[in-house]
Design a protein around this motif. Structure first.
Motif, PDB file in Angstrom:
ATOM      1  N   UNK A 122     -15.055  -8.080  11.923  1.00 36.98           N
ATOM      2  CA  UNK A 122     -14.024  -8.839  11.532  1.00 36.98           C
ATOM      3  C   UNK A 122     -14.032  -9.705  10.674  1.00 36.98           C
ATOM      4  N   UNK A 123     -14.916 -10.366  10.252  1.00 42.27           N
ATOM      5  CA  UNK A 123     -15.049 -11.388   9.272  1.00 42.27           C
ATOM      6  C   UNK A 123     -15.106 -10.751   7.804  1.00 42.27           C
ATOM      7  N   UNK A 171      -5.782  -4.693  25.557  1.00 39.66           N
ATOM      8  CA  UNK A 171      -5.275  -4.370  24.705  1.00 39.66           C
ATOM      9  C   UNK A 171      -4.124  -5.147  24.326  1.00 39.66           C
ATOM     10  N   UNK A 172      -3.430  -5.977  25.104  1.00 44.67           N
ATOM     11  CA  UNK A 172      -2.294  -6.875  24.788  1.00 44.67           C
ATOM     12  C   UNK A 172      -3.090  -7.999  23.979  1.00 44.67           C
ATOM     13  N   UNK A 173      -4.161  -8.560  24.404  1.00 44.03           N
ATOM     14  CA  UNK A 173      -4.684  -9.720  23.703  1.00 44.03           C
ATOM     15  C   UNK A 173      -5.566  -9.035  22.176  1.00 44.03           C
ATOM     16  N   UNK A 174      -5.866  -7.956  22.213  1.00 43.64           N
ATOM     17  CA  UNK A 174      -6.515  -7.451  21.099  1.00 43.64           C
ATOM     18  C   UNK A 174      -5.413  -7.144  20.100  1.00 43.64           C
ATOM     19  N   UNK A 180      -2.529 -11.798  14.710  1.00 40.15           N
ATOM     20  CA  UNK A 180      -2.894 -13.277  14.147  1.00 40.15           C
ATOM     21  C   UNK A 180      -3.743 -13.393  13.157  1.00 40.15           C
ATOM     22  N   UNK A 181      -4.868 -12.664  12.960  1.00 38.12           N
ATOM     23  CA  UNK A 181      -5.998 -12.520  11.946  1.00 38.12           C
ATOM     24  C   UNK A 181      -5.058 -11.962  10.719  1.00 38.12           C
ATOM     25  N   UNK A 244     -10.702 -18.997  14.242  1.00 41.12           N
ATOM     26  CA  UNK A 244      -9.999 -17.879  14.912  1.00 41.12           C
ATOM     27  C   UNK A 244     -11.061 -17.118  15.736  1.00 41.12           C
ATOM     28  N   UNK A 245     -12.088 -16.613  15.030  1.00 37.03           N
ATOM     29  CA  UNK A 245     -13.221 -15.895  15.707  1.00 37.03           C
ATOM     30  C   UNK A 245     -13.854 -16.731  16.863  1.00 37.03           C
ATOM     31  N   UNK A 246     -13.816 -17.863  16.779  1.00 34.90           N
ATOM     32  CA  UNK A 246     -14.458 -18.682  17.798  1.00 34.90           C
ATOM     33  C   UNK A 246     -13.565 -18.551  18.947  1.00 34.90           C
TER      34      UNK A 246
END
Length: 272
Positions: A122-123, A171-174, A180-181, A244-246
């Motif tokens: 992701x980063x 799926x919703x939060x993903x 958001x990212x 964000x990733x945290x």
């Protein structure tokens, strides 16, 4: 050929066929992408002029001369064709921009290193996307949100969903995490367009500006002027990305995620 009859102030009369014509969907919306996929192929008299050639010229124009120069006339001049030829590929500038931006952001779907975990991937993708936008600031300035529904954008969404669902998010939060990212990356570029905080001269002037403020009104800015002047856009981006990733890690163990996962399993059982 008869001109359409009009009523007062040039409005179409009841018998005018334009009156009942459905409104065309706004370029970039889901309805527009669906309509574009389903419409018959447009006749193109000049086989040498392709949509890719139009978009390549538009991108070069955007990079070299900026958003203000991105007009149908300038693109036609760059291609050595008439504006009418362009309209066989796109109806207007808004359609052109929508297609151009969707293609330009396809870099976000590039594959990250295989040996990285989901956080590393992701980063890596976020940094790649940001670097691409910094190299093409005109692209960043045109991003508005509706571009997320194009084929290249959906490929990026698919990649992000696979990454975050695989990490344990519902799926919703993903989907929300992926959005958001992307929003953070685009916002970080927008916020720094035209500025280079890593430039020594910019840092020097910021230091002078911070030191010259009224200490009674801006005590912390004056007190920490030297430190604040050294914070770069890269520093801001990396701190925000790590935060964000945290947060995404914490979401995996959150009650909301657990409820979503339980609901998904319940729906899957009811369909089986």
């Amino acid at each position: 050929m008869h001109e359409p009859t009009t009523g007062a102030a040039g409005e179409p009369s009841p018998e005018d066929p334009r009156k009942n014509r459905p409104a065309e969907p706004k370029p970039g919306t889901a309805a527009w992408w669906l309509a574009r996929e389903n419409e018959p192929a447009r006749r193109r008299r000049r086989r040498s002029l392709t949509l890719d050639a139009v978009l390549d010229t538009a991108m070069a124009l955007l990079d070299t001369r900026g958003v203000a120069a991105l007009t149908m006339r300038n693109i036609a001049e760059g291609l050595g064709c008439t504006q009418a030829s362009l309209y066989r590929h796109v109806r207007n500038r808004e359609e052109l921009v929508t297609l151009l931006i969707d293609r330009a952001i396809s870099v976000a779907s590039s594959a990250p290193p295989d040996d990285a975990d989901w956080v590393g991937k992701a980063a890596w993708s976020a940094r790649l996307f940001r670097d691409h936008l910094l190299r093409h600031p005109g692209v960043a300035s045109l991003l508005r949100g509706t571009e997320r529904l194009g084929p290249n954008s959906l490929a990026g969404v698919q990649y992000s969903l696979d990454l975050f669902i695989g990490a344990g998010l519902s799926p919703r939060l993903a989907y929300a995490a992926a959005s958001s990212l992307a929003t953070f990356v685009i916002g970080s570029v927008h916020f720094n367009l035209g500025l280079d905080a890593s430039d020594p001269e910019e840092s020097r002037h910021r230091r002078l500006l911070y030191r010259s403020r009224d200490p009674a009104a801006f005590p912390l800015i004056v007190q920490h002027a030297d430190t604040l002047a050294e914070v770069s856009g890269d520093d801001e981006f990396e701190i925000g990305l790590n935060a964000l990733l945290t947060g995404f890690r914490a979401l995996i163990q959150s009650p909301d995620n657990t409820r979503d996962q339980d609901a998904d399993r319940g729906e899957a059982c009811s369909r089986s």
